[in-house]
Design a protein around this motif. Structure first.
Motif, PDB file in Angstrom:
ATOM      1  N   THR A 338      27.575  37.231  34.949  1.00 42.50           N
ATOM      2  CA  THR A 338      28.256  37.609  33.705  1.00 42.50           C
ATOM      3  C   THR A 338      27.682  38.903  33.142  1.00 42.50           C
ATOM      4  OG1 THR A 338      28.679  35.275  33.217  1.00 42.50           O
ATOM      5  CG2 THR A 338      28.866  36.837  31.383  1.00 42.50           C
ATOM      6  N   LEU A 339      26.354  39.026  33.158  1.00 40.61           N
ATOM      7  CA  LEU A 339      25.707  40.235  32.671  1.00 40.61           C
ATOM      8  C   LEU A 339      26.153  41.446  33.481  1.00 40.61           C
ATOM      9  CD1 LEU A 339      23.701  41.821  30.980  1.00 40.61           C
ATOM     10  CD2 LEU A 339      21.862  40.982  32.494  1.00 40.61           C
ATOM     11  N   LEU A 340      26.218  41.297  34.805  1.00 40.25           N
ATOM     12  CA  LEU A 340      26.638  42.418  35.645  1.00 40.25           C
ATOM     13  C   LEU A 340      28.089  42.794  35.365  1.00 40.25           C
ATOM     14  CD1 LEU A 340      26.199  44.460  37.874  1.00 40.25           C
ATOM     15  CD2 LEU A 340      26.662  42.661  39.567  1.00 40.25           C
ATOM     16  N   ALA A 341      28.961  41.799  35.218  1.00 38.78           N
ATOM     17  CA  ALA A 341      30.363  42.091  34.920  1.00 38.78           C
ATOM     18  C   ALA A 341      30.500  42.808  33.581  1.00 38.78           C
ATOM     19  CB  ALA A 341      31.174  40.800  34.916  1.00 38.78           C
ATOM     20  N   GLU A 351      37.981  41.017  29.111  1.00 40.12           N
ATOM     21  CA  GLU A 351      37.845  41.844  30.325  1.00 40.12           C
ATOM     22  C   GLU A 351      36.844  41.227  31.305  1.00 40.12           C
ATOM     23  OE1 GLU A 351      39.296  44.387  27.051  1.00 40.12           O
ATOM     24  OE2 GLU A 351      37.616  42.995  27.258  1.00 40.12           O
ATOM     25  N   VAL A 352      35.733  40.748  30.758  1.00 41.55           N
ATOM     26  CA  VAL A 352      34.712  40.141  31.622  1.00 41.55           C
ATOM     27  C   VAL A 352      35.249  38.850  32.241  1.00 41.55           C
ATOM     28  CG1 VAL A 352      32.399  39.131  31.690  1.00 41.55           C
ATOM     29  CG2 VAL A 352      32.843  41.176  30.296  1.00 41.55           C
ATOM     30  N   GLY A 357      37.079  35.630  36.641  1.00 45.45           N
ATOM     31  CA  GLY A 357      38.004  34.543  36.919  1.00 45.45           C
ATOM     32  C   GLY A 357      37.637  33.266  36.191  1.00 45.45           C
ATOM     33  N   VAL A 358      37.087  33.403  34.952  1.00 49.88           N
ATOM     34  CA  VAL A 358      36.734  32.235  34.137  1.00 49.88           C
ATOM     35  C   VAL A 358      37.400  32.378  32.768  1.00 49.88           C
ATOM     36  CG1 VAL A 358      34.543  31.911  35.336  1.00 49.88           C
ATOM     37  CG2 VAL A 358      34.613  33.308  33.261  1.00 49.88           C
ATOM     38  N   ARG A 403      32.652  40.217  42.683  1.00 52.08           N
ATOM     39  CA  ARG A 403      33.620  40.105  41.593  1.00 52.08           C
ATOM     40  C   ARG A 403      34.957  39.658  42.170  1.00 52.08           C
ATOM     41  NH1 ARG A 403      32.392  45.650  41.915  1.00 52.08           N
ATOM     42  NH2 ARG A 403      34.032  46.941  42.771  1.00 52.08           N
ATOM     43  N   ARG A 404      35.659  38.839  41.451  1.00 43.98           N
ATOM     44  CA  ARG A 404      36.867  38.209  41.985  1.00 43.98           C
ATOM     45  C   ARG A 404      38.129  39.005  41.765  1.00 43.98           C
ATOM     46  NH1 ARG A 404      35.241  32.257  39.548  1.00 43.98           N
ATOM     47  NH2 ARG A 404      33.235  32.104  40.630  1.00 43.98           N
ATOM     48  N   THR A 405      38.137  39.874  40.783  1.00 37.53           N
ATOM     49  CA  THR A 405      39.320  40.682  40.520  1.00 37.53           C
ATOM     50  C   THR A 405      38.882  42.132  40.353  1.00 37.53           C
ATOM     51  OG1 THR A 405      39.138  40.314  38.144  1.00 37.53           O
ATOM     52  CG2 THR A 405      40.554  38.829  39.384  1.00 37.53           C
TER      53      THR A 405
END
Length: 406
Positions: A338-341, A351-352, A357-358, A403-405
């Protein structure tokens, strides 16, 4: 099983001896005629003289005819090919760069002229046609022996030339891979390149390869690409790597091989391209970059920059990610992702959340925890930069999920 009757052996001895005498008398003139015709058909044929000042080619032609006629004059004897002179001739043709087709065409020309003259002499000596046909068959078998010796010499010369070119090519590559070029670098490179017939490019890329097998056949990269297969990990220098069609030709030539091609650099900086290619291959061997293909370093810049300084990044990660030590492994990984995103998007929870994808509410909960763990340090630009570095490196190593997206 009965042995076929020999028409030649049925010819009376005096007739054969008469034929041999006529042929022996004609041999010098016939040899001169063959050499003259060869020089007319192949004007660039070099004339090498023996110690007596006589052309070696003429000596060889005359000797071949003499041996053929002398041995056929004795019924029951096998026609043997005269030794090394024709092997030497084939070796000379190989050293002068002529093809095997040219060499064989020369022999066919000589055989045609010889047979034409022997047929005339056979009529004078009253040799029956069936016997002359048998003589023709023996002549072509004799020719095969001459060609075989010449091809052996030709192959020896070709192998020697290939070996010498590879040696000179290796010396050229060693010079190009020198980290600190010597004062006469440009002149030395130009001289060595000229000796192997390599046109000096302004830009090159260096490849380091991983063998698919110990005895793998060298990739068919073409003469313009310098290739050294003597290394455990073969190296190659690709001229003008961004030229039209070059990448596709390399891709086809490298089928079955894997490795890495460094960035394009000026010729004098080939060592830099080699260094990055070696780094990439090292990461491939550690399964940190995709294996089974030839990668281009410029397409994997992030991994090449972040993964090699492993000890420094590990030390930095220990210090900057220390707050996560208070969390369990699974929760710590989710907070790190989460921090990296958040660092990559510089956005809010929606946006995060979209990137991971959560649900956005989950992201808000995690971001609150992150701020509690790092406090005001999370707002320091230098700290954020360092956090992003170590987290990106962990993701490249597979410690964090991709990252998923986009």
């Amino acid at each position: 099983m009965s042995v076929p009757r020999s028409a030649w052996r049925d010819v009376p001895g005096p007739v054969i001896r008469r034929f041999a005498e006529l042929a022996a008398a004609e041999t010098p003139a016939l040899a001169d005629e063959i050499l003259t015709e060869l020089r007319r058909e192949y004007p660039h044929l070099p004339i090498v003289l023996d110690q007596a000042g006589e052309p070696l080619a003429l000596v060889g032609i005359r000797r071949a005819i003499e041996v053929f006629v002398r041995q056929l004059a004795t019924p029951g004897r096998t026609v043997e090919v005269p030794p090394s002179v024709f092997q030497d001739f084939g070796r000379g043709e190989g050293l002068h760069g002529r093809s095997l087709d040219t060499l064989q065409a020369m022999y066919r020309l000589g055989t045609r002229l010889t047979w034409r003259r022997l047929a005339e002499l056979g009529q004078q000596a009253d040799i029956p046609p069936p016997a002359m046909y048998e003589l023709a068959e023996a002549g072509y078998a004799y020719l095969d022996g001459l060609v075989e010796q010449s091809v052996r010499g030709y192959a020896e010369a070709a192998a020697r030339q290939v070996g010498e070119r590879l040696r000179l090519q290796r010396k050229l590559m060693e010079l190009l891979f020198t980290e600190h070029p010597r004062p006469d670098f440009d002149d030395a490179v130009a001289e060595r390149a000229a000796r192997v017939g390599w046109t000096l490019p302004s830009v090159v890329a260096v490849g380091v390869l991983l063998r698919p097998a110990r005895e793998a056949v060298a990739p068919a990269v073409g003469a313009e690409v310098l290739l050294d297969m003597e290394f455990e990990q073969p190296r190659m220098i690709v001229p003008d790597p961004d030229a039209g069609g070059r990448a596709e030709l390399l891709r086809r030539a490298m089928t079955g091989w894997s490795g890495a091609i460094g960035p394009a650099v000026p010729l004098a900086q080939a060592a830099k391209s080699l260094r990055w290619a070696e780094v990439a291959v090292g990461l491939m061997e550690r399964k940190l970059l995709p294996a089974g293909e030839v990668l281009h370093c410029t397409e994997h810049t992030e991994a090449l920059v972040l993964l090699p300084p492993e000890e420094l990044l590990d030390d930095l990660a220990t210090r900057r990610l220390a707050p996560l030590a208070e969390c369990g492994p699974t929760h710590a990984r989710r907070l790190a992702e989460t921090l990296l995103a958040w660092l990559e998007t510089r956005g809010g929870a929606p946006e995060v959340a979209n990137r991971l994808g959560v649900h956005p509410q989950t992201v808000r909960y995690r971001l609150r925890q992150i701020r509690e763990l790092w406090g005001d340090e999370i707002d320091d630009p230098d700290r954020r930069f360092e956090l992003e570095l170590v987290l990106r490196a962990q993701r490249l190593r597979g410690d964090l999920e991709e990252r998923r997206t986009p």
